[in-house]
Design a protein around this motif. Sequence first.
Motif, PDB file in Angstrom:
ATOM      1  N   VAL A  11      34.259  43.568  26.619  1.00 43.16           N
ATOM      2  CA  VAL A  11      35.523  42.843  26.702  1.00 43.16           C
ATOM      3  C   VAL A  11      35.268  41.540  27.448  1.00 43.16           C
ATOM      4  N   TYR A  12      35.867  40.462  26.946  1.00 37.35           N
ATOM      5  CA  TYR A  12      35.677  39.155  27.567  1.00 37.35           C
ATOM      6  C   TYR A  12      37.033  38.532  27.886  1.00 37.35           C
ATOM      7  N   SER A  13      37.090  37.827  29.001  1.00 37.93           N
ATOM      8  CA  SER A  13      38.204  36.916  29.241  1.00 37.93           C
ATOM      9  C   SER A  13      37.761  35.538  28.765  1.00 37.93           C
ATOM     10  N   LYS A  14      38.720  34.724  28.354  1.00 39.79           N
ATOM     11  CA  LYS A  14      38.397  33.411  27.803  1.00 39.79           C
ATOM     12  C   LYS A  14      38.888  32.317  28.737  1.00 39.79           C
ATOM     13  N   ASP A  15      37.989  31.381  29.001  1.00 33.73           N
ATOM     14  CA  ASP A  15      38.321  30.201  29.790  1.00 33.73           C
ATOM     15  C   ASP A  15      37.917  28.993  28.959  1.00 33.73           C
ATOM     16  N   GLY A  16      38.869  28.466  28.199  1.00 32.94           N
ATOM     17  CA  GLY A  16      38.522  27.417  27.245  1.00 32.94           C
ATOM     18  C   GLY A  16      37.654  28.004  26.150  1.00 32.94           C
ATOM     19  N   ILE A  39      42.687  49.365  33.312  1.00 32.98           N
ATOM     20  CA  ILE A  39      42.426  48.298  32.338  1.00 32.98           C
ATOM     21  C   ILE A  39      43.279  47.076  32.660  1.00 32.98           C
ATOM     22  N   LYS A  40      44.551  47.298  32.930  1.00 30.80           N
ATOM     23  CA  LYS A  40      45.447  46.185  33.237  1.00 30.80           C
ATOM     24  C   LYS A  40      45.019  45.471  34.517  1.00 30.80           C
ATOM     25  N   ASP A  41      44.625  46.238  35.531  1.00 33.94           N
ATOM     26  CA  ASP A  41      44.197  45.625  36.788  1.00 33.94           C
ATOM     27  C   ASP A  41      42.923  44.807  36.596  1.00 33.94           C
ATOM     28  N   LEU A  42      41.963  45.349  35.849  1.00 34.89           N
ATOM     29  CA  LEU A  42      40.693  44.646  35.640  1.00 34.89           C
ATOM     30  C   LEU A  42      40.894  43.358  34.840  1.00 34.89           C
ATOM     31  N   LEU A  43      41.715  43.420  33.801  1.00 35.94           N
ATOM     32  CA  LEU A  43      41.989  42.216  33.027  1.00 35.94           C
ATOM     33  C   LEU A  43      42.815  41.223  33.841  1.00 35.94           C
ATOM     34  N   GLY A  44      43.704  41.740  34.673  1.00 34.47           N
ATOM     35  CA  GLY A  44      44.486  40.861  35.529  1.00 34.47           C
ATOM     36  C   GLY A  44      43.611  40.084  36.496  1.00 34.47           C
ATOM     37  N   VAL A  45      42.646  40.768  37.096  1.00 35.72           N
ATOM     38  CA  VAL A  45      41.711  40.093  38.002  1.00 35.72           C
ATOM     39  C   VAL A  45      40.922  39.028  37.245  1.00 35.72           C
ATOM     40  N   LEU A  59      33.328  32.517  27.200  1.00 39.47           N
ATOM     41  CA  LEU A  59      33.638  33.939  27.226  1.00 39.47           C
ATOM     42  C   LEU A  59      32.998  34.551  28.466  1.00 39.47           C
ATOM     43  N   ILE A  60      33.817  35.170  29.298  1.00 40.51           N
ATOM     44  CA  ILE A  60      33.341  35.735  30.562  1.00 40.51           C
ATOM     45  C   ILE A  60      33.451  37.253  30.481  1.00 40.51           C
ATOM     46  N   PRO A  61      32.336  37.984  30.568  1.00 39.44           N
ATOM     47  CA  PRO A  61      32.384  39.444  30.425  1.00 39.44           C
ATOM     48  C   PRO A  61      33.228  40.103  31.517  1.00 39.44           C
ATOM     49  N   VAL A  62      34.015  41.089  31.100  1.00 42.52           N
ATOM     50  CA  VAL A  62      34.718  41.961  32.047  1.00 42.52           C
ATOM     51  C   VAL A  62      33.936  43.269  32.026  1.00 42.52           C
ATOM     52  N   ALA A  63      32.842  43.289  32.765  1.00 42.63           N
ATOM     53  CA  ALA A  63      31.849  44.356  32.634  1.00 42.63           C
ATOM     54  C   ALA A  63      32.373  45.723  33.051  1.00 42.63           C
ATOM     55  N   GLU A  64      33.427  45.751  33.871  1.00 43.06           N
ATOM     56  CA  GLU A  64      33.937  47.036  34.362  1.00 43.06           C
ATOM     57  C   GLU A  64      34.679  47.833  33.284  1.00 43.06           C
ATOM     58  N   ILE A  65      35.071  47.169  32.201  1.00 40.41           N
ATOM     59  CA  ILE A  65      35.771  47.888  31.129  1.00 40.41           C
ATOM     60  C   ILE A  65      34.722  48.418  30.157  1.00 40.41           C
ATOM     61  N   GLN A  66      34.306  49.636  30.390  1.00 40.90           N
ATOM     62  CA  GLN A  66      33.295  50.285  29.571  1.00 40.90           C
ATOM     63  C   GLN A  66      33.712  51.723  29.291  1.00 40.90           C
TER      64      GLN A  66
END
Length: 262
Positions: free
Chosen positions: A167-172, A229-235, A175-182
């Motif tokens: 899962v990645y968050s997008k900044d422009g 999941i919501k907390d990790l994506l929120g961070v 793509l920044i990995p959200v490694a904790e969501i596995q």
Amino acid sequence: MRASKQDNKILIVDDESSSAILMAVRRRLEEEGWLPSVVHPESGWSLGEEFEAATLYAIEEEQPDGVLLDVRFGEDKDDRFKGLEILQKIVKRYPKLPILMFTQYAQGPDRDTAARGALLWDAPVDFIDKLASPEEVVLRLRRLIGTAPERIPVGNRIMVDVETAMVYSKDGDDLIPVAEIQGMKFEILRELAAAWYRSPGEMVPFSKLERYSDGDDPRASLRVRIREIKDLLGVALGVRFAAGELIINVRDQGYRLLPPRA
């Protein structure tokens, strides 16, 4: 002899299959790894009747995963809505076959007739403007057929990569990995993202998501994983998601995804 079935075959039924619009759609389908197959009727009857017979034969022989069907065939007034007649025949014989109707009547005096045609069928049928982009055509076909791409964009700020299970968050453009969501958390988010991609607002039932939970109370375990999941994506995105944001609990039924606002 019946042709062997191939994955993601799309039958194209349009008397302008060589037009720039249809050629662009065919190229986009091929880029997606799908196989477009164009109906070429024999001559001898009226244009609409030719396509009707050839379409029903092609569906029987090729067993496509979906059909892209034009509403209008030729310039004769009797064939103005011939595609709706062909649609009726297909739905009666193959009620579960996904059909995307190409229409020139998104606006103008014939819009109501085309719109009524879209409401007649209790079947996977959708209508799209013939001037829509090839990307939109592919998206609508995916949603009708029930498939999702290897990378599922969730709004403008989250990307779920099914192939790499990341899962990645997008900044422009980054793509920044959200490694904790596995593991199970990734599978839960993947199910939600795929359902949303097929049809925004689609709910995933508890029974399907609880497969990715453990313990004596899978429902409670699922709630914990959803919150994580919501907390990790929120961070990752620099926000805090409330109860009615991102992943929504549909009381006594399941969860659905609500992409964050840009």
